[in-house]
Scaffold this active site. Structure first.
Site, PDB file in Angstrom:
ATOM      1  N   HIS A 247       9.062 -17.370  -7.488  1.00  0.00           N
ATOM      2  CA  HIS A 247       8.866 -17.515  -8.925  1.00  0.00           C
ATOM      3  C   HIS A 247       7.478 -17.998  -9.282  1.00  0.00           C
ATOM      4  CE1 HIS A 247      13.362 -17.686  -8.757  1.00  0.00           C
ATOM      5  NE2 HIS A 247      13.164 -16.792  -9.690  1.00  0.00           N
TER       6      HIS A 247
ATOM      7  N   GLY B 194     -18.373   5.314   4.019  1.00  0.00           N
ATOM      8  CA  GLY B 194     -19.500   4.538   4.517  1.00  0.00           C
ATOM      9  C   GLY B 194     -19.521   4.327   6.013  1.00  0.00           C
TER      10      GLY B 194
ATOM     11  N   GLY C 189     -23.977  13.691   6.587  1.00  0.00           N
ATOM     12  CA  GLY C 189     -23.772  14.564   7.730  1.00  0.00           C
ATOM     13  C   GLY C 189     -24.979  15.419   8.032  1.00  0.00           C
TER      14      GLY C 189
END
Length: 592
Positions: free
Chosen positions: A227, A414, A573
Site C-alpha cells: 500500500h 549505441g 556500420g
C-alpha cells in the site's frame, strides 16, 4: 493526470480497469455499480449453475492482477474492488457474497487480507449476509514475515502469499470440499506461508507526480507491504545474490515471531512477485537466485511462480513468498487446472516423462567448408600477408570502439563499436586455428566467429558476408595467380548475399554504402597492382561512401524507425567498414 501515466483519470481509472478485465475475459461478468467481477458460471439460471463452496475476495485497487485476475474455475467465484488502496464498502462486499451465495447450500468462504479497513468492511458484510440467511464464513489471511514481534501490532499483513490460498482452496472446493474443510485448509496454509519484500522506490498514486516514499541512494526498503508504506527496515542495495540472501535471512530468522521455519528436506512452492516496475529479465534473475539459495539450504523447490501477481502500482520492488508443502496433496491442487486469467501456470510434464533419458545431438555448427575442399591456396609469403592483415585488425580496431558507439547511439542501441570489438577479440583467440594459406578456411572461421560472438544484426551480416565469400574461394582452384580477380569475385559473392538476406541496397544508409564502393575499387584493380595500393584505394572509396551516409534517408535497419531529424551523423556500420579497410591498408603486409 500526471503526464506519463496512461490512465483515464484518477476518478475513472479503477472502473476502466475493470471494464478492461471483463472485455478481455468473456467468462467474467462486471457489475459496475459495485465494482464486482463474477464468474458467469455462478449466475447461470437453471441446472447449469455452479453449485459448490464459493470463494470471494477483494480489496483496494492498484494491486492488479489481484483480485479480479484470480476469478475463474478452480479459484475465486467473485471479486470486489475498492478505489486505489481503499477497502471496498460493505454494500459492495455483500453484493459479491449474495451473487454467489444465494440458493447455494454449500456456502461462501470470504478470504480477507489482514488490513484493518478490509477486516471491518468485509466483516460487516459477512454479518449482514449471514443474518439474511446466506451460509458464509470468513478467513483472515496474513503471510507477512517482516515483523519480528506480532504482539502489539495489527498482526501479519496479507500479501501475495495469500494467492496460494486462492489456488489450493479453490481447487479443493472445485472437487467438492465443504466449507469447514476449506476453512481448515486456509488455516494450515497460513501456518506454512511466509512473505518478505524489498523495494528501491515507492509507488505513485494516479495523478501524482511524486512517489509515496523515497529510498536513499544505494539502499532498499526491507519488509514492506503493498500500500505504498515503507518497510520495517532498510538494507544496503546489492546484487541479486546479496539482496535475496538478506530477504531469506529475514524470512527465516529464529528470533522472529512471523518467521517461516524451513528445514533441509522441506519441499516448497515459491512466488517471486513483481511489485510493478521490474523488467521480466530482472524477475527471472531474482527467481533463479531464490531457487538457488533455497536449494543450498537443502530445501527442494518443486514449483515456481514468477510475475506481477499482486502489485503496488509502479513500485520498483518484489516480494518472495514461500509455501512449505506440509500436505502432499497441496502440490496436486496447485497443478489443478484453472480458468483464472492471472494464475501463472508453469509448463509441466508427467513425472515419468521427466525421468526419461534425453539424448541431445551435437549442436555445434558444422564447419562451412567441411565438404568443399581447400580450393584456392596461397604461397607461404602470401599467407604471411593474410596473417599480418588479421593481426592489424586485432591490434588496431579497439581504439574506434567509443566513436562507433557514439555514432550508433543516434538511431540504435549505441553498441556498434562494442559489438564489433567482441568479434575482434574472438578472432584473436581463433588465430592459432587458421590456415593462412587457405583463405577460404580463414574466411569461414571469421564468419563463424562473427555469428557466434558478435550477436545481433551486425554479427549476422558479417557472418553472411564472410561465409559467402569463403564458399566462393573454396570453389576456386587457381594457384598463386589472378589474386585480385579471385578476391573480387569472393567479396562480390559476400556482398550479394548480404543484400539478399539483409534486404538492403546501396543508398539505404547501411554498411553497404561503404562496402560496395570498396568492392568496386577492388574490381577495378589490375592483377599486378601492389596490394597496399589496392587496399588504400578501397579504404578511400569506403571512407567517401561512409561520409555520404550522413545525408541519406534511412531505408533499412533500425534507423528507419527514428525521426529523420534525429539521424544526422554517418551510419555507424558504414563507418566501421571504412575504419576496417583503413586498418588493413596500414597493415605491415610486406612481411614474407
Amino acid at each position: 493526470m500526471s503526464g506519463d501515466q496512461l490512465l483515464a483519470s484518477s476518478e475513472r481509472c479503477v472502473d476502466e480497469m475493470l471494464e478492461g478485465v471483463a472485455a478481455t475475459n468473456p467468462g467474467l461478468l462486471l457489475v459496475p455499480e459495485q465494482r464486482l467481477i463474477v464468474d458467469r458460471r455462478w449466475l447461470v439460471s437453471g441446472p447449469g449453475r455452479t453449485r459448490r463452496v464459493a470463494l470471494v475476495c477483494g480489496g483496494g485497487s492498484g494491486h492488479e492482477p489481484f483480485c479480479a485476475g484470480y476469478v475463474g474455475g478452480g479459484m475465486l467465484a467473485a471479486s470486489v474492488a475498492g478505489h486505489i488502496f481503499a477497502s471496498p464498502p460493505p454494500a459492495a462486499v455483500a453484493a459479491a457474497i449474495t451473487a454467489v451465495g444465494t440458493d447455494n447450500p454449500d456456502g461462501v468462504l470470504v478470504i480477507v487480507f489482514n488490513y484493518t479497513g478490509d477486516r471491518l468492511n468485509f466483516g460487516l458484510a459477512v454479518e449482514r449476509c449471514r443474518a439474511a440467511g446466506i451460509k458464509v464464513d470468513m478467513y483472515i489471511s496474513g503471510d507477512d514475515s517482516a515483523l519480528t514481534q506480532v504482539e502489539g501490532t495489527a498482526g501479519r499483513r496479507g500479501l501475495c502469499g495469500t494467492i496460494f490460498v486462492f489456488k489450493i482452496v479453490g481447487a479443493l472446493v472445485e472437487r467438492g470440499a465443504s466449507l469447514s474443510e476449506a476453512m481448515a485448509t486456509c488455516r494450515r496454509l497460513g501456518e506454512n506461508t511466509g512473505t518478505i519484500g524489498v523495494a528501491a522506490s515507492g509507488c505513485r498514486l494516479p495523478g501524482a507526480t511524486q512517489p509515496l516514499f523515497t529510498v536513499g541512494e544505494g539502499r532498499l526498503e526491507l519488509g514492506l507491504g503493498v500500500h505504498g508504506e515503507q518497510g520495517a527496515a532498510t538494507i544496503k542495495a546489492g546484487s541479486p545474490r546479496e539482496v535475496v540472501r538478506a530477504m531469506l535471512t529475514q524470512l527465516t530468522r529464529d528470533d522472529s515471531a512471523s518467521r517461516l521455519a524451513l528445514a533441509p528436506g522441506d519441499k516448497v512452492a515459491i512466488m517471486v512477485n513483481n511489485l510493478g516496475c521490474l523488467t521480466q529479465m530482472e524477475v527471472a534473475n531474482l527467481t533463479v537466485e531464490v531457487v538457488r539459495q533455497l536449494c543450498k539450504r537443502g530445501v527442494e523447490v518443486v514449483r515456481v511462480y514468477p510475475g506481477p501477481l499482486m502489485t503496488s502500482l509502479d513500485m520498483r520492488g518484489f516480494h518472495v513468498s514461500v509455501l512449505r508443502l506440509a500436505d502432499p496433496s497441496w502440490l496436486d491442487l496447485l497443478d489443478a487446472p484453472t480458468t483464472a486469467p492471472a494464475w501463472p501456470a508453469p509448463y509441466l510434464m508427467p513425472e515419468e516423462a521427466l525421468k526419461e533419458e534425453l539424448r541431445v545431438p551435437d549442436l555445434s555448427p558444422p564447419p562451412v567448408l567441411a565438404k568443399m575442399g581447400s580450393g584456392y591456396t596461397l604461397s607461404e609469403a602470401e599467407g604471411g600477408r593474410v596473417r599480418a592483415c588479421l593481426e592489424a585488425v586485432v591490434d588496431g580496431m579497439g581504439k574506434h570502439e567509443a566513436a562507433l558507439n557514439a555514432l550508433d547511439s543516434q538511431c540504435g542501441d549505441g553498441d556498434c563499436g562494442s559489438t564489433f570489438l567482441q568479434g575482434v577479440k574472438a578472432l584473436s583467440k581463433a588465430m592459432s586455428s587458421l590456415h593462412m594459406r587457405e583463405p577460404g578456411q580463414v574466411l569461414s572461421v571469421v564468419g563463424e566467429v562473427a555469428g557466434s560472438s558478435m550477436g545481433g544484426c551486425s554479427g549476422g551480416i558479417y557472418s553472411i558476408l564472410f561465409t559467402a565469400a569463403a564458399a566462393r574461394l573454396a570453389a576456386q582452384h587457381a594457384q598463386h595467380t589472378h589474386h585480385t580477380r579471385i578476391w573480387a569475385e569472393a567479396l562480390r559473392a559476400g556482398v550479394e548475399a548480404v543484400k539478399k538476406y539483409g534486404g538492403a541496397a546501396p543508398g539505404d544508409r547501411t554498411m553497404l554504402d561503404a562496402l560496395v564502393p570498396a568492392l568496386e575499387g577492388l574490381e577495378a584493380a589490375e592483377d599486378d597492382q601492389e596490394l597496399r595500393t589496392v587496399l588504400r584505394n578501397m579504404a578511400t572509396a569506403a571512407d567517401q561512401g561512409a561520409k555520404r551516409t550522413a545525408g541519406m534517408k534511412a531505408r533499412a535497419g533500425r534507423a528507419t524507425y527514428v525521426r529523420a531529424e534525429k539521424v544526422t551523423g554517418e551510419d555507424a556500420g558504414a563507418r566501421c567498414v571504412a575504419l576496417l579497410l583503413e586498418t588493413l591498408a596500414t597493415a605491415p603486409i610486406t612481411a614474407s
